[in-house]
Design an enzyme around this catalytic site. Structure first.
Site, PDB file in Angstrom:
ATOM      1  N   CYS A 117       0.923  -1.276  -0.102  1.00 33.85           N
ATOM      2  CA  CYS A 117      -0.145   0.021   0.105  1.00 33.85           C
ATOM      3  C   CYS A 117       0.808   1.111  -0.003  1.00 33.85           C
ATOM      4  O   CYS A 117       1.533   1.408  -1.048  1.00 33.85           O
ATOM      5  CB  CYS A 117      -1.096  -0.008   1.244  1.00 33.85           C
ATOM      6  SG  CYS A 117      -2.441   1.138   0.905  1.00 33.85           S
ATOM      7  N   HIS A 177      -3.923  -5.596   1.038  1.00 33.79           N
ATOM      8  CA  HIS A 177      -3.350  -5.921   2.569  1.00 33.79           C
ATOM      9  C   HIS A 177      -3.469  -7.575   2.613  1.00 33.79           C
ATOM     10  O   HIS A 177      -4.478  -7.736   3.794  1.00 33.79           O
ATOM     11  CB  HIS A 177      -3.908  -5.025   3.241  1.00 33.79           C
ATOM     12  CG  HIS A 177      -3.818  -3.558   3.077  1.00 33.79           C
ATOM     13  ND1 HIS A 177      -2.576  -3.121   3.821  1.00 33.79           N
ATOM     14  CD2 HIS A 177      -4.459  -2.640   2.838  1.00 33.79           C
ATOM     15  CE1 HIS A 177      -2.564  -1.861   3.334  1.00 33.79           C
ATOM     16  NE2 HIS A 177      -3.639  -1.473   2.785  1.00 33.79           N
ATOM     17  N   GLU A 204      -1.673  -8.784   4.869  1.00 32.63           N
ATOM     18  CA  GLU A 204      -1.732  -8.820   6.517  1.00 32.63           C
ATOM     19  C   GLU A 204      -2.856  -8.804   7.145  1.00 32.63           C
ATOM     20  O   GLU A 204      -2.881  -8.911   8.396  1.00 32.63           O
ATOM     21  CB  GLU A 204      -0.686  -7.794   6.773  1.00 32.63           C
ATOM     22  CG  GLU A 204      -0.987  -6.545   6.884  1.00 32.63           C
ATOM     23  CD  GLU A 204      -0.976  -5.503   5.632  1.00 32.63           C
ATOM     24  OE1 GLU A 204      -0.780  -6.309   4.449  1.00 32.63           O
ATOM     25  OE2 GLU A 204      -1.096  -4.402   5.429  1.00 32.63           O
TER      26      GLU A 204
END
Lengths: 220, 722
Positions: free
Chosen positions: A87, A196, A198
């Site tokens: 990002c 994302h 994560e």
């Protein structure tokens, strides 16, 4: 795999990244302040997490790319070290010249926060080995400037050299050229992507679709 | 030189009586700066002069309440030595004048109220009311407010996890933007604002002071008229990047023992923070404005004291720790300036360029602040809605209702808010009745919601007040969490009108009864009055923000259906159509009495539902609220992308009534749950089952495909903004 997570002022997804790294790597990442000039000894992987470094003022990632630590990050990459930018981290490493192209304002000119589907373009890299080539997985995205753009020659080169890491597999909401969501450096050791992974590494948060990224790195 | 007199005082919002009091306290004509300080401290916004007598009626205590109203935010015990710190606050007036900045700085302000107490913010919510969607101005305001909330919240990295949106022409010239923040702190690391320690330095941290927002608190204390656009310069401008730095710098500083007291500079900026910190601590304070970091040149003492520039904090530090504190603040590239010290005089003394610009005894400034028991006129309770003769077909009514502005999907809005940052969002928007956010490093999670139904409140403010609290309690319960406490944001019209003050008093009465019956104390809140435009008030809107806790986040349920479950409705259905959305949207009538809330039944039904969820008997749960039973099931089907077939009698009253205290449960073993309900004396009824088929089969046999239902539900906002 020893990871170092960079902290620029305005970064806000470092806690999410720490959780994902801790879970897959089984060890704590180092946290490195942007004004530092050296990476911790033994750093294998540098991670630039998401957020709004320097408020995204001027241009997303432009000021962070000039932070003192970035000189060390470039040297690390030149030595063949691993770098992951997610990002805002992706925006920073494109601004720093570690990857080609730029991330422009989303096509619809609105912030986009939802899950997207990503197609894995190659599985023979340290970042993607736990996926099968062509696999499609879910990843949250949350950005205002994720519209990947480069000139046609660069895009052709990325395609020709097989350096596209992920493509949007459902809708290309942010308008990225050739549906590109993430790209590799020519030596396949630098990865930048907008969504994302994560944020999907725990079943309780809606799934573990993003975990293979970190498991792949852990196995490298 | 401006002459300081009653006329000037009036233009600052002080009436003749209040001006007389100022003269009496000062014993002389005040300076311009002093008059400015009195006018903002005694504004409705800062002094709660019309509402204080009523707010005392609310229950504020429970064994788990650590700090109730009076601090920057409420603090409750959530177990494991942790505290949840939360509050909701309005930014209504600025959001109409300048929607983006008004909403953005509303988020910024409420974040500061929470992190100033030592909490890391973990969730934002917002309760929004807009005017008629047919008006172009409404579209402009919605767009700006949504962008502003997202622009600020996304950048500071606090997930926006929930909220609510209503439309009604009563908000045409006066939208409501109520922002809520929830933070987490260790119970032994909570920071308060009472200053102490004569000689201790008073330190300014954050952005520089400019001329923005001067007299914002006064603006929030008057009605709007056509000239309100001219007030644009009083709207503050937000800088979420600086706020993010301020959060990290303050939390880092709070890991040390440097801080004696800390307060954010919110409404009335440097004035309210310094007056409140010194006043609460029973000490004096002396400020030298020459040392205030300034963004503009030539600012006067008056301007600096009244500026509402954003992202600023005021700290009292231990002198021996001030070097370390400076290093931490400057590491984050923020201004750090010693601008004064604590004294033992009990006075606030403000110096600028060698001149004493203000010298006021603090005690009377606080103690003799105006307090009004304004006349009240109660609105007569409406008659119950008479039986309705002609109804619309169930399927047509459902498609229209579920696509109406008040019931349609809010996806277009929450898709612009980062809801996953932080990595702890267990239930994102439109997945469960309350947002579920886990505590980092724990199995525990908070359940958070905001609720109020203004169309009930305008008909019967007492019942509406009780209903708002009950619905918040119900939404938390429907996830399996235990509701703990609330913050209230009281949005009303002009308190000088007896019928408005009557609405306020009645709403408080209903809220107090519900908070007491449900063990759900009020720990913080905010009052926004004068929400009128050209004499027309908004609907009375006592917005409730609420927090609950669930010990194991894995036990929390959402409302999305999965196949092969039995659908049960818990609670009694009489078919209350008064003030319902069916009545308004399908039959075009806003009439009758709102559905009654029976607090004993509410509690009994809710405790039963929570028990079943925590026992693992419930796969999905949704409370029955706006739109009634059929809308509830349709939302469950859409959230799970799973079909359902309904059975039973087909009366519109049954399917669209908004009877309170009800839940739809989707269960695997219906007979066990029905038996448990029977044993507990809880009304429970079988109403259908979920299925693999992607359609919703209505009790009259008609079926609507899920894609058709989704088109109807999700179409409104994208079409509006196409």
């Amino acid at each position: 795999m020893q990871a170092a997570i960079l902290l620029f002022p305005g970064i806000n997804r470092e806690r999410d990244m720490i959780l994902a790294v801790r879970q897959s790597f089984g060890r704590e990442p180092a946290i490195v302040w942007h004004k530092d000039t050296e990476l911790p000894a033994g750093t294998d992987l540098v991670i630039l997490p998401g957020g709004f470094s320097f408020g995204d003022y001027l241009r997303c990632g432009a000021m962070a790319a000039q932070s003192p630590i970035m000189r060390a990050v470039k040297a690390h990459a030149e030595r063949g070290g691993y770098v992951l930018g997610v990002c805002n981290g992706f925006q920073i490493i494109t601004e720093a010249g570690l990857l080609p192209g730029a991330l422009l304002r989303n096509a619809g000119l609105r912030f986009l926060s939802m899950d997207t589907m990503l197609k894995v373009e190659r599985a023979d890299t340290v970042f993607t080995s736990k996926w099968d080539k062509g696999a499609v997985f879910r990843a949250p995205m949350a950005h205002g400037d994720g519209n990947y753009t480069a000139d046609e020659a660069t895009l052709d080169r990325l395609e020709g050299e097989n350096l596209v890491a992920f493509r949007y597999a459902d809708q290309n909401r942010n308008g990225s050229a050739r549906r590109i969501a993430g790209i590799f450096s020519p030596n396949l050791r630098v990865l930048g992507l907008m969504p994302h992974p994560e944020n999907l590494v725990d079943p309780l948060m809606g799934g573990i679709d993003g975990k293979p990224l970190f498991d792949s790195l852990a196995a490298a | 030189m401006t002459e300081i007199n009653e006329t000037l005082a009036k233009s600052f919002g002080l009436n003749a009586e209040e001006w007389g009091k100022v003269l009496e306290i000062m014993g002389r004509t005040p300076t311009l700066t002093e008059l400015g300080i009195f006018s903002v401290m005694w504004s409705e916004h800062c002094s709660y002069k019309s509402s204080r007598v009523w707010l005392k009626e609310l229950p504020t205590k429970a064994p788990w309440v650590i700090h109730g109203p009076g601090e920057n935010a409420g603090v409750i015990d959530i177990g494991e030595g942790l505290a949840a710190i939360f509050k909701m606050e309005s930014h209504n007036h600025p959001s109409f004048i300048e929607p983006y900045q008004g909403a953005a700085t509303g988020v910024g302000g409420i974040l500061r109220d929470v992190f100033t107490m030592g909490a890391r913010p973990i969730a934002n919510l917002n309760a929004l009311r807009f005017g008629d969607p047919a008006l172009p101005v409404t579209k402009r305001v919605v767009d700006g407010v949504v962008r502003g909330i997202g622009g600020y919240g996304n950048c500071v990295g606090v997930p926006t996890v929930g909220g609510e949106v209503n439309f009604h022409p009563a908000y045409n010239g006066n939208p409501l933007v109520n922002a809520m923040t929830v933070g987490i702190a260790h119970q032994d690391k909570i920071f308060l604002s009472a200053a102490a320690g004569v000689g201790n330095p008073v330190v300014y941290v954050g952005s520089k002071t400019g001329r923005d927002g001067i007299h914002g608190a006064t603006m929030a204390s008057t009605e709007f008229d056509a000239a309100s656009e001219d007030k644009r310069p009083t709207v503050q401008v937000g800088d979420p990047f600086t706020e993010k730095l301020l959060i990290e710098a303050c939390l880092e500083l709070m890991q040390t023992d440097a801080i004696v007291a800390i307060q954010d500079m919110g409404a009335a900026g440097l004035t309210s923070s310094s007056v409140e910190m010194a006043g609460k601590g029973g000490v004096g304070i002396e400020l030298n404005l020459d040392d205030v970091p300034q963004r503009e040149t030539g600012m006067s003492a008056y301007e600096m004291m009244l500026s509402e520039s954003q992202e600023r904090m005021l700290l009292v530090l231990k002198p021996e720790r001030s070097d370390m504190a400076r290093a931490i603040i400057e590491k984050w590239d923020l201004d750090y300036a010693v601008i004064g010290h604590i004294t033992d005089t009990g006075r606030i003394v403000v110096k600028h360029q060698g001149v004493v610009e203000a010298d006021i005894l603090l005690a009377p400034l606080a103690d003799e602040a105006p307090l009004y028991r304004r006349p009240i006129a109660e609105t007569p309770k409406p008659a119950k809605l008479p039986p309705i003769e002609a109804h619309a077909p169930l399927d047509q009514a459902l498609l229209k209702l579920i696509g109406s502005p008040d019931l349609c999907s809010r996806r277009w809005i929450f898709d612009q808010y980062d809801s996953s940052v932080g990595g702890q969002t267990v239930k994102r928007p439109a997945q469960a009745d309350a947002a579920i956010v886990r505590l980092e490093g724990s199995k525990r999670a908070l359940a958070i919601t905001t609720d109020v139904t203004p169309r009930y409140c305008v008909a019967d403010a007492e019942m509406g007040g009780a209903q708002a609290v009950a619905e918040a309690w119900r939404n938390i319960t429907a996830t399996g969490a235990k509701p703990l406490a609330v913050t209230d944001n009281m949005n009303f019209g002009n308190p000088e009108k007896p019928e408005i003050m009557g609405q306020f008093a009645s709403a408080i009465k209903g809220m107090a009864a519900a908070c007491t019956a449900l063990d759900f104390p009020v720990v913080s809140g905010n009052v926004s009055l004068y929400n009128e435009t050209e004499g027309r008030p908004i609907l009375p809107t006592p917005a409730i923000g609420a927090v609950g806790v669930i010990e194991d986040a894995a036990l929390a349920v959402g409302y999305g259906l999965s196949p092969d479950l039995t659908l049960l409705v818990i609670g009694e259905t009489k078919g209350e159509l008064g003030r319902s959305l069916y009545l308004r949207e399908i039959l075009g009538r806003e009439e009758g009495a709102p559905p009654p809330v029976d607090l004993a039944v509410e509690r009994r039904n809710g405790d039963f539902v929570r028990g079943q969820i925590l026992a693992g008997a419930v796969a999905a749960c949704h409370d029955v609220s706006d739109g009634g039973l059929l809308v509830t099931v349709a939302e469950m089907a859409l959230a799970g992308d799973c079909g359902a077939a309904l059975t039973g009698a087909g009366a519109a009253e049954y399917w669209y009534g908004e009877d309170q205290g009800r839940y739809v449960l989707a269960v695997r073993d219906a007979s066990a749950v029905l038996a448990a309900a029977a044993a507990a004396g809880i009304p429970a009824q079988h109403i259908g089952a979920s299925s693999e088929e992607k359609k919703l089969t209505l009790p009259d046999g008609l079926a609507i495909s899920l894609p058709q239902l989704r088109d109807a539900h999700e179409g409104f906002f994208p079409r509006w903004f196409a």
